[in-house]
Design an enzyme around this catalytic site. Structure first.
Site, PDB file in Angstrom:
ATOM      1  N   ASP A 102       0.858  -1.203   0.000  1.00 32.20           N
ATOM      2  CA  ASP A 102       0.000   0.000   0.000  1.00 32.20           C
ATOM      3  C   ASP A 102       0.894   1.254   0.000  1.00 32.20           C
ATOM      4  O   ASP A 102       0.690   2.175  -0.792  1.00 32.20           O
ATOM      5  CB  ASP A 102      -0.886   0.057   1.250  1.00 32.20           C
ATOM      6  CG  ASP A 102      -1.884  -1.089   1.357  1.00 32.20           C
ATOM      7  OD1 ASP A 102      -3.093  -0.844   1.277  1.00 32.20           O
ATOM      8  OD2 ASP A 102      -1.449  -2.247   1.520  1.00 32.20           O
ATOM      9  N   GLU A 127      -4.970   7.689   0.374  1.00 31.43           N
ATOM     10  CA  GLU A 127      -5.404   7.013   1.606  1.00 31.43           C
ATOM     11  C   GLU A 127      -4.334   7.000   2.701  1.00 31.43           C
ATOM     12  O   GLU A 127      -4.644   7.226   3.866  1.00 31.43           O
ATOM     13  CB  GLU A 127      -5.807   5.557   1.290  1.00 31.43           C
ATOM     14  CG  GLU A 127      -6.257   4.831   2.561  1.00 31.43           C
ATOM     15  CD  GLU A 127      -6.687   3.385   2.338  1.00 31.43           C
ATOM     16  OE1 GLU A 127      -6.666   2.910   1.187  1.00 31.43           O
ATOM     17  OE2 GLU A 127      -7.045   2.739   3.338  1.00 31.43           O
ATOM     18  N   ASP A 190      -6.257   5.561  -4.289  1.00 32.86           N
ATOM     19  CA  ASP A 190      -6.256   4.440  -3.349  1.00 32.86           C
ATOM     20  C   ASP A 190      -5.130   3.522  -3.829  1.00 32.86           C
ATOM     21  O   ASP A 190      -5.246   2.860  -4.865  1.00 32.86           O
ATOM     22  CB  ASP A 190      -7.603   3.706  -3.373  1.00 32.86           C
ATOM     23  CG  ASP A 190      -7.753   2.799  -2.168  1.00 32.86           C
ATOM     24  OD1 ASP A 190      -6.712   2.343  -1.657  1.00 32.86           O
ATOM     25  OD2 ASP A 190      -8.892   2.545  -1.754  1.00 32.86           O
ATOM     26  N   ILE A 192      -3.776   0.734  -2.748  1.00 32.27           N
ATOM     27  CA  ILE A 192      -4.342  -0.616  -2.904  1.00 32.27           C
ATOM     28  C   ILE A 192      -5.755  -0.540  -2.369  1.00 32.27           C
ATOM     29  O   ILE A 192      -5.967  -0.305  -1.173  1.00 32.27           O
ATOM     30  CB  ILE A 192      -3.569  -1.703  -2.126  1.00 32.27           C
ATOM     31  CG1 ILE A 192      -2.198  -1.938  -2.750  1.00 32.27           C
ATOM     32  CG2 ILE A 192      -4.368  -3.021  -2.137  1.00 32.27           C
ATOM     33  CD1 ILE A 192      -1.442  -3.135  -2.193  1.00 32.27           C
ATOM     34  N   ASP A 193      -6.707  -0.692  -3.238  1.00 32.13           N
ATOM     35  CA  ASP A 193      -8.093  -0.783  -2.782  1.00 32.13           C
ATOM     36  C   ASP A 193      -8.403  -2.266  -2.666  1.00 32.13           C
ATOM     37  O   ASP A 193      -8.140  -3.039  -3.592  1.00 32.13           O
ATOM     38  CB  ASP A 193      -9.020  -0.113  -3.800  1.00 32.13           C
ATOM     39  CG  ASP A 193     -10.457  -0.125  -3.322  1.00 32.13           C
ATOM     40  OD1 ASP A 193     -10.684   0.097  -2.121  1.00 32.13           O
ATOM     41  OD2 ASP A 193     -11.346  -0.378  -4.155  1.00 32.13           O
ATOM     42  N   THR A 195      -7.382  -4.066   0.367  1.00 30.44           N
ATOM     43  CA  THR A 195      -6.175  -4.639   0.992  1.00 30.44           C
ATOM     44  C   THR A 195      -6.452  -6.051   1.532  1.00 30.44           C
ATOM     45  O   THR A 195      -5.590  -6.926   1.475  1.00 30.44           O
ATOM     46  CB  THR A 195      -5.658  -3.711   2.116  1.00 30.44           C
ATOM     47  OG1 THR A 195      -5.465  -2.415   1.550  1.00 30.44           O
ATOM     48  CG2 THR A 195      -4.338  -4.188   2.693  1.00 30.44           C
ATOM     49  N   HIS A 290     -18.226  -4.803   5.154  1.00 31.00           N
ATOM     50  CA  HIS A 290     -18.154  -3.576   4.348  1.00 31.00           C
ATOM     51  C   HIS A 290     -19.486  -3.214   3.710  1.00 31.00           C
ATOM     52  O   HIS A 290     -19.668  -2.094   3.253  1.00 31.00           O
ATOM     53  CB  HIS A 290     -17.110  -3.721   3.231  1.00 31.00           C
ATOM     54  CG  HIS A 290     -15.708  -3.788   3.739  1.00 31.00           C
ATOM     55  ND1 HIS A 290     -14.622  -3.871   2.910  1.00 31.00           N
ATOM     56  CD2 HIS A 290     -15.214  -3.765   5.000  1.00 31.00           C
ATOM     57  CE1 HIS A 290     -13.516  -3.915   3.636  1.00 31.00           C
ATOM     58  NE2 HIS A 290     -13.853  -3.857   4.906  1.00 31.00           N
ATOM     59  N   SER A 314     -12.846  -4.803  -3.718  1.00 28.90           N
ATOM     60  CA  SER A 314     -12.278  -3.588  -4.320  1.00 28.90           C
ATOM     61  C   SER A 314     -13.070  -3.004  -5.503  1.00 28.90           C
ATOM     62  O   SER A 314     -14.122  -3.518  -5.879  1.00 28.90           O
ATOM     63  CB  SER A 314     -10.825  -3.842  -4.773  1.00 28.90           C
ATOM     64  OG  SER A 314     -10.795  -4.444  -6.058  1.00 28.90           O
ATOM     65  N   LYS A 317     -14.842  -4.320  -8.867  1.00 32.18           N
ATOM     66  CA  LYS A 317     -16.295  -4.439  -9.139  1.00 32.18           C
ATOM     67  C   LYS A 317     -16.731  -3.409 -10.185  1.00 32.18           C
ATOM     68  O   LYS A 317     -17.530  -3.706 -11.067  1.00 32.18           O
ATOM     69  CB  LYS A 317     -17.107  -4.243  -7.840  1.00 32.18           C
ATOM     70  CG  LYS A 317     -16.923  -5.365  -6.826  1.00 32.18           C
ATOM     71  CD  LYS A 317     -17.839  -5.202  -5.634  1.00 32.18           C
ATOM     72  CE  LYS A 317     -17.312  -4.332  -4.538  1.00 32.18           C
ATOM     73  NZ  LYS A 317     -16.143  -4.809  -3.809  1.00 32.18           N
ATOM     74  N   ARG A 331     -23.930  -1.400  -2.567  1.00 32.99           N
ATOM     75  CA  ARG A 331     -22.996  -1.237  -1.437  1.00 32.99           C
ATOM     76  C   ARG A 331     -23.694  -0.554  -0.273  1.00 32.99           C
ATOM     77  O   ARG A 331     -24.105   0.608  -0.390  1.00 32.99           O
ATOM     78  CB  ARG A 331     -21.797  -0.400  -1.907  1.00 32.99           C
ATOM     79  CG  ARG A 331     -20.727  -0.214  -0.852  1.00 32.99           C
ATOM     80  CD  ARG A 331     -19.557   0.551  -1.417  1.00 32.99           C
ATOM     81  NE  ARG A 331     -18.528   0.736  -0.417  1.00 32.99           N
ATOM     82  CZ  ARG A 331     -17.555  -0.135  -0.188  1.00 32.99           C
ATOM     83  NH1 ARG A 331     -17.475  -1.239  -0.900  1.00 32.99           N
ATOM     84  NH2 ARG A 331     -16.661   0.106   0.746  1.00 32.99           N
ATOM     85  N   ASP A 343     -12.111   5.544  -2.561  1.00 36.91           N
ATOM     86  CA  ASP A 343     -12.716   4.215  -2.737  1.00 36.91           C
ATOM     87  C   ASP A 343     -13.687   4.177  -3.921  1.00 36.91           C
ATOM     88  O   ASP A 343     -14.225   3.107  -4.233  1.00 36.91           O
ATOM     89  CB  ASP A 343     -13.461   3.792  -1.465  1.00 36.91           C
ATOM     90  CG  ASP A 343     -12.506   3.210  -0.417  1.00 36.91           C
ATOM     91  OD1 ASP A 343     -11.576   2.487  -0.815  1.00 36.91           O
ATOM     92  OD2 ASP A 343     -12.689   3.496   0.776  1.00 36.91           O
TER      93      ASP A 343
HETATM   94  N1  LIG Z   1     -16.653  -0.921   7.782  1.00 36.64           N
HETATM   95  C1  LIG Z   1     -16.531  -0.641   6.492  1.00 36.64           C
HETATM   96  N2  LIG Z   1     -17.618  -0.435   5.737  1.00 36.64           N
HETATM   97  C2  LIG Z   1     -17.497  -0.156   4.422  1.00 36.64           C
HETATM   98  N3  LIG Z   1     -16.326  -0.060   3.781  1.00 36.64           N
HETATM   99  C3  LIG Z   1     -15.216  -0.241   4.505  1.00 36.64           C
HETATM  100  C4  LIG Z   1     -15.251  -0.545   5.879  1.00 36.64           C
HETATM  101  N4  LIG Z   1     -13.988  -0.682   6.314  1.00 36.64           N
HETATM  102  C5  LIG Z   1     -13.205  -0.456   5.249  1.00 36.64           C
HETATM  103  N5  LIG Z   1     -13.956  -0.200   4.161  1.00 36.64           N
HETATM  104  C6  LIG Z   1     -13.538   0.164   2.826  1.00 36.64           C
HETATM  105  O1  LIG Z   1     -13.804  -0.869   1.892  1.00 36.64           O
HETATM  106  C7  LIG Z   1     -12.731  -0.877   0.967  1.00 36.64           C
HETATM  107  C8  LIG Z   1     -12.634  -2.217   0.313  1.00 36.64           C
HETATM  108  O2  LIG Z   1     -13.566  -2.238  -0.711  1.00 36.64           O
HETATM  109  P1  LIG Z   1     -14.709  -3.287  -0.827  1.00 36.64           P
HETATM  110  O3  LIG Z   1     -15.644  -3.163   0.317  1.00 36.64           O
HETATM  111  O4  LIG Z   1     -15.294  -3.041  -2.160  1.00 36.64           O
HETATM  112  O5  LIG Z   1     -13.952  -4.647  -0.815  1.00 36.64           O
HETATM  113  S1  LIG Z   1     -14.325  -5.957  -0.082  1.00 36.64           S
HETATM  114  O6  LIG Z   1     -15.047  -6.750  -1.059  1.00 36.64           O
HETATM  115  O7  LIG Z   1     -15.159  -5.770   1.045  1.00 36.64           O
HETATM  116  O8  LIG Z   1     -13.048  -6.528   0.293  1.00 36.64           O
HETATM  117  C9  LIG Z   1     -11.562  -0.580   1.825  1.00 36.64           C
HETATM  118  O9  LIG Z   1     -10.573  -0.034   1.022  1.00 36.64           O
HETATM  119  P2  LIG Z   1      -9.022  -0.349   1.354  1.00 36.64           P
HETATM  120  O10 LIG Z   1      -8.757   0.140   2.763  1.00 36.64           O
HETATM  121  O11 LIG Z   1      -8.354   0.504   0.330  1.00 36.64           O
HETATM  122  O12 LIG Z   1      -8.818  -1.808   1.177  1.00 36.64           O
HETATM  123  C10 LIG Z   1     -12.071   0.420   2.837  1.00 36.64           C
HETATM  124  O13 LIG Z   1     -11.880   1.755   2.463  1.00 36.64           O
HETATM  125 MG   LIG Z   2     -10.059   1.411  -0.586  1.00 34.70          MG
HETATM  126 MG   LIG Z   3      -6.464   1.199   0.175  1.00 37.38          MG
HETATM  127 MG   LIG Z   4      -7.126   0.718   3.666  1.00 38.06          MG
END
Ligand SMILES: Nc1ncnc2c1ncn2[C@@H]1O[C@H](COP(=O)(O)OS(=O)(=O)O)[C@@H](OP(=O)(O)O)[C@H]1O
Ligand SMILES: [Mg+2]
Ligand SMILES: [Mg+2]
Ligand SMILES: [Mg+2]
Length: 407
Positions: A102, A127, A190, A192-193, A195, A290, A314, A317, A331, A343
């Site tokens: 990241d 991020e 982002d 790494i979206d 992670t 999420h 991520s 989608k 979502r 995101d």
């Molecule tokens: N509690 C909660 N609710 C909603 N979203 C959250 C939450 N926590 C984190 N995140 C964010 O979700 C990003 C990951 O994307 P996705 O939700 O599409 O991926 S996943 O399918 O659930 O893994 C993830 O992005 P990255 O941190 O870049 O991985 C977060 O920004």
């Molecule tokens: Mg993200």
């Molecule tokens: Mg990220």
């Molecule tokens: Mg993150």
């Protein structure tokens, strides 16, 4: 002083001269014609498209730089994912994971953009920040990130700069602290979206967008583990095949294209044009924490969707939706969760330029002009124009039912 020297070296300016004003957070448009683009609307109508098409070339240079930045960051991420070590993973203060990849990806993207666009103002909303890496016990992690970044730059060979020091790396990470907003241009990253998907060996994306006067005008989504073939629910085993990964990119009024990360010729992509919800499959987050899987299940039932959901991590989608692998992305995070612009910015324009639409649960378009967060009502819905009214109705009915006290 160290930070000024580090950043100055990155853009080939004399460190003893005054700091290049373009490196300080950009809030003013560089050229007056940028401000003419305020006619852009997130749901691009054909008249808006023709109105802006004569100016659409304006972001060509930024697009080339963004593709290069995301591709180089993908290389670093792929190398880390291949040999992930436990010490590469840390927990942030909000308990979410962050890896050397990241941070490394954020450094590379910021570095490449500044190298490729030296005369442009640079403002980045990203991020990650360097806070945890500046702690005593992160010394080894910082060394590893620095080596990964320097090795990737050297393997690419296009930048004749001396290797970055650890202090350079910290400085470059902190180039991402811009607040964005409705004035001027801001990159949105982002690094790494997904992670969690990255750690599982599943889907993740390097997501880079550009805001101009608060509107997303360009987006690049590098998805190193996404196959070029469809991953619709009839073809989910495509996800387990080895692949060179996909690069999606879109520029305002120019459509959305996909090519392989190894450089196959680009193909123009379009969202599914199905009008029949029964035929429409939908995407949702892999992580139930999420996005509520039960709420999207209830919405899908109301719509008569037959296929089971496709759950992947991520903004991959958004990429998959832009080429019609499925027709709906739902979502619904827990109440109180605030969505961040990084995101969604890149994914949003990739879908919008492929003919899709995105809104919150009340039907309002996504607004990227308010700073680092998206201000939204309840959730995010992405689909094609024909399906949006029915999906929105099903969402609103399901939300009402959920709010009713159970008998
Ligand atoms: N509690 C909660 N609710 C909603 N979203 C959250 C939450 N926590 C984190 N995140 C964010 O979700 C990003 C990951 O994307 P996705 O939700 O599409 O991926 S996943 O399918 O659930 O893994 C993830 O992005 P990255 O941190 O870049 O991985 C977060 O920004
Ligand atoms: Mg993200
Ligand atoms: Mg990220
Ligand atoms: Mg993150």
């Amino acid at each position: 002083m160290a930070s000024i020297t580090a950043v100055a070296r990155l853009v080939h300016i004399n460190p003893s001269s005054k700091l290049n004003p373009s490196l300080v957070s950009a809030t003013k448009p560089l050229f007056t014609f940028f401000s003419l683009k305020s006619s852009y609307s997130p749901i691009v109508s054909s008249s808006a498209a023709s109105l802006t098409s004569s100016r659409a070339m304006s972001y060509d240079k930024q697009l080339i730089a963004a593709k290069k930045a995301a591709s180089l960051a993908s290389l670093l991420c792929q190398n880390v994912q291949k040999g992930l070590l436990q010490s590469d993973v840390q927990s942030k203060s909000d308990k979410s994971p962050v890896t050397v990849a990241d941070y490394g990806s954020q450094v590379l993207v910021s570095f490449v953009l500044q190298q490729e666009l030296p005369s442009q103002a640079f403002s980045l909303v990203a991020e990650e920040d360097s806070g945890d890496l500046r702690k005593e016990d992160s010394q080894e992690t910082l060394q590893r990130i620095t080596k990964l970044v320097n090795d990737t730059i050297a393997s690419d060979g296009s930048y004749k700069v001396s290797p970055l020091s650890e202090s350079d790396v910290l400085t470059i990470i902190d180039c991402g602290t811009s607040e964005g907003g409705s004035n001027g241009q801001h990159w949105v990253l982002d690094p790494i979206d997904g992670t969690k998907g990255f750690l599982r060996g599943d889907q993740y994306a390097i997501a880079l967008g550009l805001l101009d006067e608060g509107k997303v005008v360009l987006g690049v989504l590098a998805c190193p583990n996404l196959p070029l073939e469809s991953i619709n629910n009839k073809n989910q085993n495509a996800l387990t095949k080895s692949s060179s990964g996909c690069l999606f990119y879109a520029q305002l009024s120019c459509g959305t294209y996909m090519e392989s990360l190894s450089g196959s010729p680009p193909v123009k992509v379009h969202v599914s044009d199905t009008e029949n919800p029964e035929e429409a499959s939908f995407f949702e987050s892999y992580e139930a924490a999420h996005s509520s899987h039960s709420l999207s299940g209830s919405i899908a039932n109301k719509l008569g969707v037959k296929a089971p959901p496709v759950r992947i991590d991520s903004q991959a989608k958004y990429g998959a939706l832009s080429r019609g692998d499925g027709a709906i992305y739902l979502r619904f995070p827990n109440k109180g969760y605030r969505e961040k612009i990084w995101d969604h910015a890149a994914g949003y324009i990739v879908v919008a330029e492929a003919g899709g639409v995105a809104s919150d649960a009340s039907g309002k378009p996504l607004d990227f002009s308010k700073g680092r967060y998206l201000d939204l009502d309840t959730g995010i819905i992405v689909t094609n124009r024909k399906l949006m009214p029915a999906v929105l109705k099903a969402v609103q009915d399901s939300l009402k039912e959920q709010a009713l006290p159970s008998l």
